[in-house]
Write a protein that holds these residues in place. Structure first.
Motif, PDB file in Angstrom:
ATOM      1  N   LEU A 259       0.838  -1.198   0.000  1.00 34.32           N
ATOM      2  CA  LEU A 259       0.000   0.000   0.000  1.00 34.32           C
ATOM      3  C   LEU A 259       0.876   1.253   0.000  1.00 34.32           C
ATOM      4  N   ASN A 260       1.949   1.214   0.785  1.00 38.54           N
ATOM      5  CA  ASN A 260       2.884   2.337   0.827  1.00 38.54           C
ATOM      6  C   ASN A 260       3.564   2.530  -0.534  1.00 38.54           C
ATOM      7  N   LYS A 261       3.971   1.443  -1.174  1.00 34.17           N
ATOM      8  CA  LYS A 261       4.616   1.537  -2.491  1.00 34.17           C
ATOM      9  C   LYS A 261       3.677   2.112  -3.538  1.00 34.17           C
ATOM     10  N   GLU A 262       2.368   1.896  -3.342  1.00 30.09           N
ATOM     11  CA  GLU A 262       1.378   2.417  -4.281  1.00 30.09           C
ATOM     12  C   GLU A 262       1.030   3.879  -4.010  1.00 30.09           C
ATOM     13  N   GLY A 263       1.645   4.469  -2.973  1.00 26.97           N
ATOM     14  CA  GLY A 263       1.491   5.908  -2.771  1.00 26.97           C
ATOM     15  C   GLY A 263       0.871   6.347  -1.467  1.00 26.97           C
ATOM     16  N   THR A 264       0.360   5.408  -0.656  1.00 23.48           N
ATOM     17  CA  THR A 264      -0.242   5.796   0.619  1.00 23.48           C
ATOM     18  C   THR A 264       0.843   6.226   1.607  1.00 23.48           C
ATOM     19  N   THR A 265       0.648   7.379   2.205  1.00 26.45           N
ATOM     20  CA  THR A 265       1.542   7.867   3.252  1.00 26.45           C
ATOM     21  C   THR A 265       1.102   7.238   4.570  1.00 26.45           C
ATOM     22  N   ILE A 266       2.056   6.684   5.324  1.00 24.09           N
ATOM     23  CA  ILE A 266       1.697   5.889   6.504  1.00 24.09           C
ATOM     24  C   ILE A 266       2.452   6.359   7.738  1.00 24.09           C
ATOM     25  N   ILE A 267       1.715   6.494   8.831  1.00 25.74           N
ATOM     26  CA  ILE A 267       2.313   6.675  10.154  1.00 25.74           C
ATOM     27  C   ILE A 267       2.100   5.371  10.905  1.00 25.74           C
ATOM     28  N   TYR A 268       3.201   4.785  11.348  1.00 27.71           N
ATOM     29  CA  TYR A 268       3.160   3.426  11.886  1.00 27.71           C
ATOM     30  C   TYR A 268       3.754   3.414  13.288  1.00 27.71           C
ATOM     31  N   SER A 269       2.924   3.077  14.259  1.00 29.64           N
ATOM     32  CA  SER A 269       3.370   3.000  15.643  1.00 29.64           C
ATOM     33  C   SER A 269       3.482   1.543  16.056  1.00 29.64           C
ATOM     34  N   SER A 270       4.618   1.207  16.668  1.00 32.30           N
ATOM     35  CA  SER A 270       4.832  -0.176  17.097  1.00 32.30           C
ATOM     36  C   SER A 270       5.900  -0.212  18.178  1.00 32.30           C
ATOM     37  N   HIS A 271       5.839  -1.248  19.006  1.00 34.35           N
ATOM     38  CA  HIS A 271       6.918  -1.518  19.949  1.00 34.35           C
ATOM     39  C   HIS A 271       7.927  -2.501  19.372  1.00 34.35           C
ATOM     40  N   ARG A 272       7.667  -2.980  18.164  1.00 32.40           N
ATOM     41  CA  ARG A 272       8.584  -3.900  17.494  1.00 32.40           C
ATOM     42  C   ARG A 272       9.533  -3.098  16.607  1.00 32.40           C
ATOM     43  N   MET A 273      10.714  -2.801  17.151  1.00 29.73           N
ATOM     44  CA  MET A 273      11.646  -1.917  16.451  1.00 29.73           C
ATOM     45  C   MET A 273      12.129  -2.510  15.127  1.00 29.73           C
TER      46      MET A 273
ATOM     47  N   HIS B  79      10.436  -4.196  13.021  1.00 34.25           N
ATOM     48  CA  HIS B  79       9.437  -3.921  11.995  1.00 34.25           C
ATOM     49  C   HIS B  79       9.579  -2.493  11.473  1.00 34.25           C
ATOM     50  N   VAL B  80       9.831  -1.566  12.372  1.00 32.40           N
ATOM     51  CA  VAL B  80       9.999  -0.167  11.970  1.00 32.40           C
ATOM     52  C   VAL B  80      11.226  -0.026  11.073  1.00 32.40           C
ATOM     53  N   GLU B  81      12.327  -0.660  11.455  1.00 37.95           N
ATOM     54  CA  GLU B  81      13.535  -0.607  10.632  1.00 37.95           C
ATOM     55  C   GLU B  81      13.285  -1.171   9.248  1.00 37.95           C
ATOM     56  N   GLU B  82      12.494  -2.230   9.179  1.00 37.10           N
ATOM     57  CA  GLU B  82      12.250  -2.905   7.908  1.00 37.10           C
ATOM     58  C   GLU B  82      11.324  -2.106   6.999  1.00 37.10           C
ATOM     59  N   LEU B  83      10.297  -1.468   7.579  1.00 37.31           N
ATOM     60  CA  LEU B  83       9.236  -0.875   6.773  1.00 37.31           C
ATOM     61  C   LEU B  83       9.378   0.622   6.525  1.00 37.31           C
ATOM     62  N   CYS B  84       9.939   1.344   7.484  1.00 33.55           N
ATOM     63  CA  CYS B  84       9.805   2.800   7.477  1.00 33.55           C
ATOM     64  C   CYS B  84      10.979   3.534   6.828  1.00 33.55           C
ATOM     65  N   ASP B  85      10.674   4.734   6.325  1.00 38.29           N
ATOM     66  CA  ASP B  85      11.703   5.636   5.799  1.00 38.29           C
ATOM     67  C   ASP B  85      12.254   6.519   6.912  1.00 38.29           C
ATOM     68  N   ASP B  86      11.346   7.078   7.698  1.00 42.14           N
ATOM     69  CA  ASP B  86      11.698   8.022   8.752  1.00 42.14           C
ATOM     70  C   ASP B  86      11.248   7.477  10.104  1.00 42.14           C
ATOM     71  N   VAL B  87      11.787   8.082  11.160  1.00 49.28           N
ATOM     72  CA  VAL B  87      11.412   7.663  12.505  1.00 49.28           C
ATOM     73  C   VAL B  87      11.369   8.881  13.410  1.00 49.28           C
ATOM     74  N   CYS B  88      10.466   8.859  14.376  1.00 49.47           N
ATOM     75  CA  CYS B  88      10.520   9.834  15.465  1.00 49.47           C
ATOM     76  C   CYS B  88      10.235   9.086  16.760  1.00 49.47           C
ATOM     77  N   ILE B  89      10.824   9.579  17.839  1.00 50.40           N
ATOM     78  CA  ILE B  89      10.657   8.961  19.151  1.00 50.40           C
ATOM     79  C   ILE B  89      10.166  10.022  20.119  1.00 50.40           C
ATOM     80  N   LEU B  90       9.046   9.736  20.772  1.00 50.04           N
ATOM     81  CA  LEU B  90       8.520  10.607  21.818  1.00 50.04           C
ATOM     82  C   LEU B  90       8.895  10.051  23.178  1.00 50.04           C
TER      83      LEU B  90
END
Length: 298
Positions: free
Chosen positions: A175-189, A191-202
């Motif tokens: 879905l992301n490759k087809e153009g959907t912009t995604i905000i993805y929250s997870s405790h599985r780091m 997965h974030v490394e594998e899927l995401c372009d950017d990261v922010c930590i609160l």
């Protein structure tokens, strides 16, 4: 595409989110991380216009998100909300109509996603009759059914076995490759490394890390050198810039303060002759996360 500008949210004397700013470009996936209570869900609700902003503003294509934009947005909240007495197909049709989809598009989308998520056999079953994992699939499917421009996913894979996690990760990634912009929250780091372009930590409502994952890892410091060998190299621990030295039966692991130290280590290691591996490893997101928010009082 999405711009969060000096946003603060207060509940009387409690500051849930404190002066955070970040931008998310169209078509990117942002890993949105933080411990429980860090302010993630509050931020999501402010983005969607469900919770008013105390200070600052949030703009989506230069306008505030309100109900006029909801048909272009998908949201999977951490608190799940399906109708347990409804059949799977009826539930999906109901939610799709709320997003303004037409009957033909609904039929096509339901058929595609039920097959994609390997739950076609559950079409006529009531939600309450499904396993928790399959209910989770339906919940995620519902947030993606209308192929939104912006999709916010809060712990989308919780409670799923590894096979189904891979199945759903693949769908989100496509879905992301087809153009959907995604905000993805997870405790599985990982997965974030594998899927995401950017990261922010609160952390406690403060934005402590923000940027492209590669830059965040490169700028964090404290890289690791891994030497695969069974030789003893105790003298390496005395090199300036070596913070930590650990040796197992197969590896030597050195924590170093900067990459330049790795060259000094390498020049000393080659004096020993052949080693099976010499590798400089950047810190993982998990290590960065623990470093930034892992205080005992968090």
């Amino acid at each position: 595409m999405l711009s969060i500008n000096h946003v603060t949210k207060r509940y009387k004397d409690f500051v849930a989110v404190n002066d955070i700013s970040l931008n998310l470009d169209e078509g990117k996936m942002l890993g949105f991380l933080g411990r429980n209570g860090a302010g993630k869900t509050t931020t999501f609700r402010m983005i969607l216009g469900l919770t008013p902003v105390t200070e600052g503003n949030i703009l989506y294509h230069n306008q505030t998100i309100d109900k006029s934009l909801y048909d272009r947005i998908g949201y999977l909240p951490e608190e799940r909300g399906l109708h347990p007495k409804m059949k799977v197909e009826d539930e999906l049709r109901y939610l799709a109509r709320l997003k303004g989809m037409k009957t033909k598009s609904i039929n096509q989308a339901i058929a595609y996603w039920l097959e994609r998520f390997d739950i076609e056999q559950n079409r006529e079953k009531k939600i309450e009759a499904l396993s928790k994992g399959n209910q989770q699939k339906i919940q995620l499917l519902a947030s993606m059914l209308h192929r939104p421009e912006l999709l916010i996913l809060d712990e989308p894979f919780s409670g799923l076995d590894p096979v189904n996690v891979e199945l759903l990760k693949s769908a989100v990634n496509d879905l992301n490759k087809e153009g959907t912009t995604i905000i993805y929250s997870s405790h599985r780091m990982e997965h974030v490394e594998e899927l995401c372009d950017d990261v922010c930590i609160l952390n406690r409502g403060e934005l402590v890390v923000s940027g492209p994952i590669d830059e965040v890892k490169a700028n964090h410091g404290n890289k690791k050198v891994i030497i695969e060998t069974d030789k003893a190299m105790d003298d390496l621990k005395n090199i300036d810039g070596v913070i930590e030295y650990n040796q197992t039966k197969r590896n030597i692991e050195l924590m170093i303060d900067e990459e330049a130290t790795a060259e000094i280590i390498y020049n000393q290691v080659i004096q020993y002759g052949y080693v099976r591996r010499f590798q400089v490893v950047e810190p993982s997101l998990n290590e960065i996360f623990i470093d930034k928010v892992g205080d005992l009082n968090g």
